[in-house]
Design an enzyme around this catalytic site. Structure first.
Site, mmCIF file in Angstrom:
data_model
loop_
_atom_site.group_PDB
_atom_site.id
_atom_site.type_symbol
_atom_site.label_atom_id
_atom_site.label_comp_id
_atom_site.label_asym_id
_atom_site.label_seq_id
_atom_site.Cartn_x
_atom_site.Cartn_y
_atom_site.Cartn_z
ATOM 1 N N LYS A 11 0.852 -1.239 -0.057
ATOM 2 C CA LYS A 11 0.110 -0.427 -0.167
ATOM 3 C C LYS A 11 1.077 1.388 -0.122
ATOM 4 C CE LYS A 11 -3.732 -2.306 2.003
ATOM 5 N NZ LYS A 11 -5.157 -2.784 3.897
ATOM 6 N N TYR A 51 -12.261 -2.735 -3.639
ATOM 7 C CA TYR A 51 -12.091 -2.603 -2.741
ATOM 8 C C TYR A 51 -14.202 -2.602 -1.623
ATOM 9 C CZ TYR A 51 -8.245 -2.338 0.123
ATOM 10 O OH TYR A 51 -6.799 -2.759 1.374
ATOM 11 N N ASN A 114 -1.534 -0.120 7.518
ATOM 12 C CA ASN A 114 -1.229 -1.217 7.250
ATOM 13 C C ASN A 114 -1.282 -1.845 6.346
ATOM 14 O OD1 ASN A 114 -3.154 -2.020 5.731
ATOM 15 N ND2 ASN A 114 -4.665 -3.129 7.093
ATOM 16 N N HIS A 117 -1.663 -5.202 1.859
ATOM 17 C CA HIS A 117 -2.682 -6.058 1.328
ATOM 18 C C HIS A 117 -2.730 -7.672 1.021
ATOM 19 C CE1 HIS A 117 -6.807 -7.244 -0.363
ATOM 20 N NE2 HIS A 117 -6.405 -7.458 -1.578
ATOM 21 N N GLU A 128 -9.164 -10.082 -8.533
ATOM 22 C CA GLU A 128 -7.973 -8.986 -7.899
ATOM 23 C C GLU A 128 -7.419 -9.710 -8.978
ATOM 24 O OE1 GLU A 128 -8.814 -9.267 -2.977
ATOM 25 O OE2 GLU A 128 -7.296 -9.748 -3.504
HETATM 26 P P1 DAT Z 1 -7.686 -7.277 5.605
HETATM 27 O O1 DAT Z 1 -6.440 -5.767 4.396
HETATM 28 O O2 DAT Z 1 -7.089 -7.560 7.000
HETATM 29 O O3 DAT Z 1 -8.033 -8.084 4.201
HETATM 30 P P2 DAT Z 1 -10.464 -5.963 5.542
HETATM 31 O O4 DAT Z 1 -10.250 -6.686 3.897
HETATM 32 O O5 DAT Z 1 -11.235 -6.447 6.478
HETATM 33 O O6 DAT Z 1 -8.777 -6.241 5.870
HETATM 34 O O7 DAT Z 1 -10.053 -4.461 5.222
HETATM 35 C C1 DAT Z 1 -9.338 -3.619 3.976
HETATM 36 C C2 DAT Z 1 -8.468 -2.722 4.471
HETATM 37 O O8 DAT Z 1 -9.774 -1.788 4.896
HETATM 38 C C3 DAT Z 1 -7.567 -3.043 5.801
HETATM 39 O O9 DAT Z 1 -6.468 -3.037 5.678
HETATM 40 C C4 DAT Z 1 -7.646 -1.527 6.606
HETATM 41 C C5 DAT Z 1 -9.186 -1.071 6.506
HETATM 42 N N1 DAT Z 1 -9.618 -1.550 7.114
HETATM 43 C C6 DAT Z 1 -10.650 -2.884 8.167
HETATM 44 N N2 DAT Z 1 -11.365 -2.302 9.020
HETATM 45 C C7 DAT Z 1 -11.023 -1.625 9.390
HETATM 46 C C8 DAT Z 1 -11.449 -0.257 10.080
HETATM 47 N N3 DAT Z 1 -12.040 -1.307 11.847
HETATM 48 N N4 DAT Z 1 -11.318 1.079 10.902
HETATM 49 C C9 DAT Z 1 -10.582 1.691 9.851
HETATM 50 N N5 DAT Z 1 -10.427 1.295 8.393
HETATM 51 C C10 DAT Z 1 -10.512 -0.812 8.252
HETATM 52 MG MG MG Z 2 -9.468 -7.769 2.519
#
Ligand code: DAT
Ligand code: MG
Length: 150
Positions: A11, A51, A114, A117, A128
């Protein structure tokens, strides 16, 4: 299977912080095969597709803004249980909950930054890969696999 593929993306924060090489190195050293790699500056529409499953979440606009804040590095890694193992190597979504030794557990503190991805299922991984690499991925024999798979 040993040909399972996962979509891994560094990212914008990971690129800016100089973590690209480190993240590539971890997948390389683990034994995965690099199938595709590029630096990209995706559009808002492209990121909203990536997303799409999260479009109802309150953090969605902030997530898209963050993902637009700089270039990303897009990769496809291939190998045994690549999707699940990739997620383990990334760590938990919230870096504070990620174990040390994972990418997020070693290099991040907050969920909104974070670093990387990784696909969460084989099916989503294939979606994807099609979205980020419409040009297709490489096909070649990785000779090192002789020393990775028994
Ligand atoms: P991951 O990236 O671990 O697959 P995800 O697909 O649920 O997690 O979410 C995508 C991204 O969105 C994640 O890397 C960071 C952001 N995100 C997820 N949950 C969040 C939250 N509660 N608050 C803020 N950002 C969040
Ligand atoms: Mg995800």
């Amino acid at each position: 299977s040993t040909t399972e593929q996962t979509y891994i993306m560094v990212k914008p924060d990971g690129v800016q912080r100089g973590l690209v090489g480190e993240i590539i190195a971890r997948f390389e050293k683990r034994g995965f095969k690099l199938a595709a790699l590029k630096l990209a500056s995706p559009s808002k529409e492209h990121l909203e597709k990536h997303y799409a499953d999260l479009s109802d979440k309150p953090f969605f606009p902030k997530l898209i803004k963050y993902m637009l804040s700089g270039p990303v590095v897009c990769m496809v890694w291939e190998g045994l249980d690549a999707v699940k193992t990739g997620r383990v190597m990334l760590g938990a979504t919230n870096p504070l909950a990620s174990a040390p030794g994972t990418i997020r557990g070693d290099y991040a503190l907050q969920v909104g930054m974070n670093v990387c991805h990784g696909s969460d299922s084989v099916e989503n991984g294939q979606k994807e890969i099609a979205l980020w690499f419409p040009e297709g991925v490489a096909q070649y024999k990785l000779d090192a696999q002789t020393w990775i798979y028994e």
